[in-house]
Design an enzyme around this catalytic site. Structure first.
Site, PDB file in Angstrom:
ATOM      1  N   ARG A  80       0.353   1.798   6.831  1.00  8.03           N
ATOM      2  CA  ARG A  80      -0.333   2.785   5.979  1.00  8.03           C
ATOM      3  C   ARG A  80      -1.719   3.101   6.530  1.00  8.03           C
ATOM      4  NH1 ARG A  80      -0.677   1.522  -0.324  1.00  8.03           N
ATOM      5  NH2 ARG A  80      -2.298   0.115   0.420  1.00  8.03           N
ATOM      6  N   LYS A 184      -4.949   6.551   2.088  1.00  8.46           N
ATOM      7  CA  LYS A 184      -5.937   5.636   1.520  1.00  8.46           C
ATOM      8  C   LYS A 184      -7.256   5.852   2.268  1.00  8.46           C
ATOM      9  CE  LYS A 184      -6.204   0.982  -0.372  1.00  8.46           C
ATOM     10  NZ  LYS A 184      -6.454   1.364  -1.763  1.00  8.46           N
ATOM     11  N   GLU A 220      -1.143   9.291 -10.983  1.00  6.88           N
ATOM     12  CA  GLU A 220      -1.389   7.843 -10.916  1.00  6.88           C
ATOM     13  C   GLU A 220      -2.763   7.539 -11.505  1.00  6.88           C
ATOM     14  OE1 GLU A 220      -1.980   6.032  -7.050  1.00  6.88           O
ATOM     15  OE2 GLU A 220      -2.770   7.884  -6.206  1.00  6.88           O
TER      16      GLU A 220
END
Ligand code: PLP
Ligand code: COI
Length: 345
Positions: A80, A184, A220
């Site tokens: 990620r 992220k 989210e």
């Protein structure tokens, strides 16, 4: 071994023994080095300070019931981070270097790794920042990769907030349609600071974002993914602006192992009224129950148009509890790691 109050670690900065760093320049990563002081000199023109040339990760190491130290799915975090860095057009460490530095970080700080039985762990924070001086808007070609480790207990967005309370963010988005929500990167968190402060000031622990394109579906929380239990289904939003959570991915597998139906699909806001259990899930929050969710016209408004209630704000519902126990058991070595998720030190 450090003498810390292992039952009350919270989730906060603590100076530990060492951070592990490697620098990328001229196409190469330097050999990882442990640094004892965390204040490093940076050129004030470094991209990270101006254009948020920064992405990061979060994973945990656990001291198991058998004394073994386990890292939970670090390969997923490595992948990620590479994806986030690629979006910033920045170099990222190969998986082998990522893993080596995470393991070194735990080893160097081993006396800060909480003992088994306190529901505490070492939070590992790999961070990748652009450090070469620049003035124009540009991706960084010199990069610092640092891996930090800190003992943590339960995550609470800010001190003194009631557990399990959340509010909808109708007038602030975390990410844009076609934007950066699924990466992220540091910039996403900057976007959420102000709305989080508004929510925290009103005593809400969590902030739930809607899909930024239509504002009709759940995306989210600012710190974590949304997961709901509805009958025998595990329901979690499918959205391009949500971070692909490794905890959520793992819990989906655990739910399937328990014979549950996993529904990863757009979740309309109104469906909240039909949910049996609602939680936030992520590395820091693990599974944190959301007992109530307030809908307000704006975060600044005193008016509450609707409150959704999902049960005890301090305790997971029965199905979520079962999922929680299985995943924490795998991390602690009390449950068999049938999917080979853990990497031992
Ligand atoms: N969503 C956001 C915005 C997060 O910051 C995090 C934390 O990493 C998550 C979800 C959960 O992801 P993970 O389970 O990989 O920690
Ligand atoms: C994590 O869960 O690892 C995160 O990065 C979330 C943040 C609130 C600490």
């Amino acid at each position: 071994m450090q003498q810390l109050d292992w039952s009350n670690l919270a989730f906060k900065y603590r100076k530990t023994n060492a951070a592990i760093i490697s620098r990328y320049a001229g196409g190469e990563w330097s050999a990882p080095a442990a640094v004892r002081e965390f204040e490093l000199p940076f050129n004030l023109y470094a991209g990270v300070f101006h254009y948020a040339n920064s992405c990061f990760e979060g994973l945990k190491a656990f001291r198991g019931v058998d004394g073994k130290v386990r890292l939970f799915r670090p390969d997923e975090n490595a992948a990620r981070l590479r994806r986030s860095a690629a979006h910033l057009d920045m170099a990222a460490p190969p998986e082998s270097l990522f893993l080596e530095m995470c393991l070194q970080c735990v080893r160097e700080n081993i006396d800060f790794l909480p003992p088994y039985g306190f529901n505490a762990s070492m939070y590992i924070r790999p961070v990748l920042i652009g450090v070469n001086p620049q003035l124009g808007i540009a991706s960084s070609d010199e990069v610092l990769f640092a891996v930090l480790g800190s003992p943590v207990g339960t995550y609470s967005g800010a001190a003194g907030l009631s557990t399990g309370t959340a509010v909808l963010s109708r007038n602030y988005d975390r990410a844009a349609p076609n934007g950066t929500g699924s990466y992220k990167i540091a910039a996403n968190y900057a976007t959420s600071l102000h709305p989080y402060n508004l929510a925290h000031k009103q005593g809400y622990r969590e902030l739930l974002f809607l899909d930024p394109a239509t504002k009709t579906h759940i995306d989210e929380f600012g710190s974590s993914n949304f997961l709901a239990i509805k009958g025998n289904s595990y329901v979690t939003p499918l959205s391009d602006s949500v971070l692909p959570s490794i905890t959520n991915k793992s819990l989906q597998q655990v739910a399937a192992d328990f014979g549950m139906k996993v529904e990863k699909r757009p979740v309309p806001l109104e469906e909240l009224a039909e949910m049996d259990e609602v939680n936030a899930c992520g590395t820091a929050v693990v599974i944190t129950p959301i007992g109530s969710l307030d809908d307000k016209p704006t975060l600044e408004s005193a008016e509450i148009t609707r409150t959704y209630r999902f049960g005890d704000p301090a305790k997971c519902g029965p199905v979520s509890e079962k999922l929680y126990r299985r995943i924490r058991g795998i991390q602690d070595g009390t449950e068999e790691d049938i999917h080979n998720w853990c990497v031992e030190l």
